[in-house]
Design a protein around this motif. Structure first.
Motif, short mmCIF file in Angstrom:
data_model
loop_
_atom_site.label_atom_id
_atom_site.label_comp_id
_atom_site.label_asym_id
_atom_site.label_seq_id
_atom_site.Cartn_x
_atom_site.Cartn_y
_atom_site.Cartn_z
N ILE A 78 89.33 -78.57 3.41
CA ILE A 78 88.11 -78.08 2.76
C ILE A 78 86.83 -78.42 3.52
O ILE A 78 85.74 -78.14 3.06
CB ILE A 78 88.01 -78.59 1.29
N MET A 160 85.26 -69.17 -0.87
CA MET A 160 84.91 -70.54 -1.24
C MET A 160 83.41 -70.71 -1.04
O MET A 160 82.84 -70.08 -0.14
CB MET A 160 85.68 -71.51 -0.35
N MET A 203 82.34 -78.42 -8.49
CA MET A 203 82.67 -79.79 -8.10
C MET A 203 82.43 -80.72 -9.31
O MET A 203 82.25 -80.23 -10.42
CB MET A 203 81.82 -80.20 -6.89
N SER A 204 82.42 -82.02 -9.08
CA SER A 204 82.34 -82.97 -10.21
C SER A 204 81.21 -82.67 -11.19
O SER A 204 81.39 -82.77 -12.40
CB SER A 204 82.17 -84.40 -9.69
N ARG A 219 87.07 -78.04 -7.02
CA ARG A 219 87.35 -79.13 -6.06
C ARG A 219 86.60 -80.36 -6.54
O ARG A 219 85.38 -80.41 -6.50
CB ARG A 219 86.88 -78.74 -4.66
N GLY A 221 86.10 -84.54 -6.61
CA GLY A 221 86.33 -85.84 -5.99
C GLY A 221 85.90 -86.98 -6.90
O GLY A 221 86.72 -87.65 -7.53
N THR A 222 84.59 -87.17 -6.99
CA THR A 222 84.02 -88.30 -7.73
C THR A 222 84.55 -88.42 -9.16
O THR A 222 84.85 -89.53 -9.61
CB THR A 222 82.48 -88.16 -7.76
N ARG A 228 82.45 -92.60 -4.07
CA ARG A 228 82.97 -92.96 -2.74
C ARG A 228 82.09 -94.03 -2.11
O ARG A 228 80.87 -93.98 -2.26
CB ARG A 228 82.99 -91.72 -1.84
C1 LIG Z 1 83.67 -83.90 -1.42
C2 LIG Z 1 83.83 -82.46 -1.68
C3 LIG Z 1 84.00 -81.97 -2.97
C4 LIG Z 1 83.99 -82.84 -4.21
O1 LIG Z 1 82.74 -83.41 -4.43
P1 LIG Z 1 82.50 -84.31 -5.74
O2 LIG Z 1 81.06 -84.13 -6.03
O3 LIG Z 1 82.82 -85.71 -5.34
O4 LIG Z 1 83.35 -83.81 -6.81
C5 LIG Z 1 84.20 -80.61 -3.12
N1 LIG Z 1 84.19 -79.76 -2.07
C6 LIG Z 1 84.03 -80.20 -0.81
C7 LIG Z 1 84.05 -79.23 0.29
C8 LIG Z 1 83.81 -81.56 -0.59
O5 LIG Z 1 83.63 -81.98 0.66
#
Ligand SMILES: *Cc1c(COP(=O)(O)O)cnc(C)c1O
Length: 231
Positions: A78, A160, A203-204, A219, A221-222, A228
């Motif tokens: 990604i 995307m 995202m988050s 997608r 992460g957090t 992180r």
């Molecule tokens: C890190 C990342 C995410 C997730 O980001 P968060 O805010 O932590 O959820 C989604 N897409 C891409 C391309 C990323 O690099």
């Protein structure tokens, strides 16, 4: 909260957002953005039921692949991919989400051809037209799609985007809506090697908005792994 609890909470909110939008929860994939998380934490996320893992950096991907971190889930790339690193990614991941230039299309096609495989990809759109971000301009995407017959070893599966950080959800929605309209428009046309069934956005901080606007893959992460720690 632990990774399993976070993932369960996100699934609940995904389902809520989907139903509120008249959509089916099972039509939306949860991709764990795993950057800076080690193999053990990734295994926990997979055990908690994420559909796929998305890595940003080739080095991290290679290290964790060698540790069998992604067993049991799909693996996506990604992040921004340099052409000199395509060998380490093509054929190793189910989907390269972040294809952002014709140069990269050529390099991926060449490597996939060498390996005798067909590589699934998404085209990344720079929907906010930000200088700091990569991705195709919205208006250039039709010309790229018309030329996909140049890349017989690539299959485009959709789009995307990483929209600009917005101060309110109305502005946010405008970008998500634009992406949705673009993907519907592309899907309605017929291009070689193109089958638009994925729209990766959210995202988050904004995934429920993205789902309301038609995202089929978020997608995160957090919200799964916690903040992180950048060195
Ligand atoms: C890190 C990342 C995410 C997730 O980001 P968060 O805010 O932590 O959820 C989604 N897409 C891409 C391309 C990323 O690099």
């Amino acid at each position: 909260m632990c990774i399993a609890e976070n993932a369960a909470k996100i699934r609940e909110q995904m389902a809520e957002a989907a139903i509120a939008a008249g959509r089916r929860p099972e039509d939306i994939c949860l991709c764990a953005a795993t950057k800076m998380n080690d193999s053990e934490r990734i295994r926990q996320a997979i055990a908690a039921g994420v559909d796929c893992c998305g890595e940003n950096r080739v080095q991290e991907l290679t290290t964790k692949l060698a540790e069998n971190a992604y067993n049991g889930a799909q693996l996506h790339f990604i992040g921004h991919l340099q052409t000199n690193k395509v060998k380490q990614v093509v054929g190793k991941v189910d989907l390269i989400q972040s294809v952002d230039s014709e140069r990269l299309l050529r390099a991926i096609n060449k490597e996939a051809q060498l390996q005798g495989i067909c590589q699934n990809i998404l085209l990344e759109i720079n929907i906010g037209q930000e200088l700091s971000k990569s991705g195709f301009a919205k208006d250039d995407i039709y010309q790229i799609l018309e030329q996909m017959d140049l890349y017989p070893s690539i299959r485009v599966r959709g789009l995307m985007a990483i929209p600009p950080v917005c101060e309110n959800s109305t502005k946010n929605r405008k970008f998500f809506q634009e992406m949705y309209n673009l993907s519907v428009d592309i899907a309605a046309k017929k291009y070689d090697n193109v089958c638009v069934d994925i729209l990766s956005m959210g995202m988050s901080d904004d995934y429920t908005e993205a789902i309301a606007c038609g995202s089929t893959m978020i997608r995160v992460g957090t919200a799964i792994f916690g903040k992180r720690n950048y060195p």
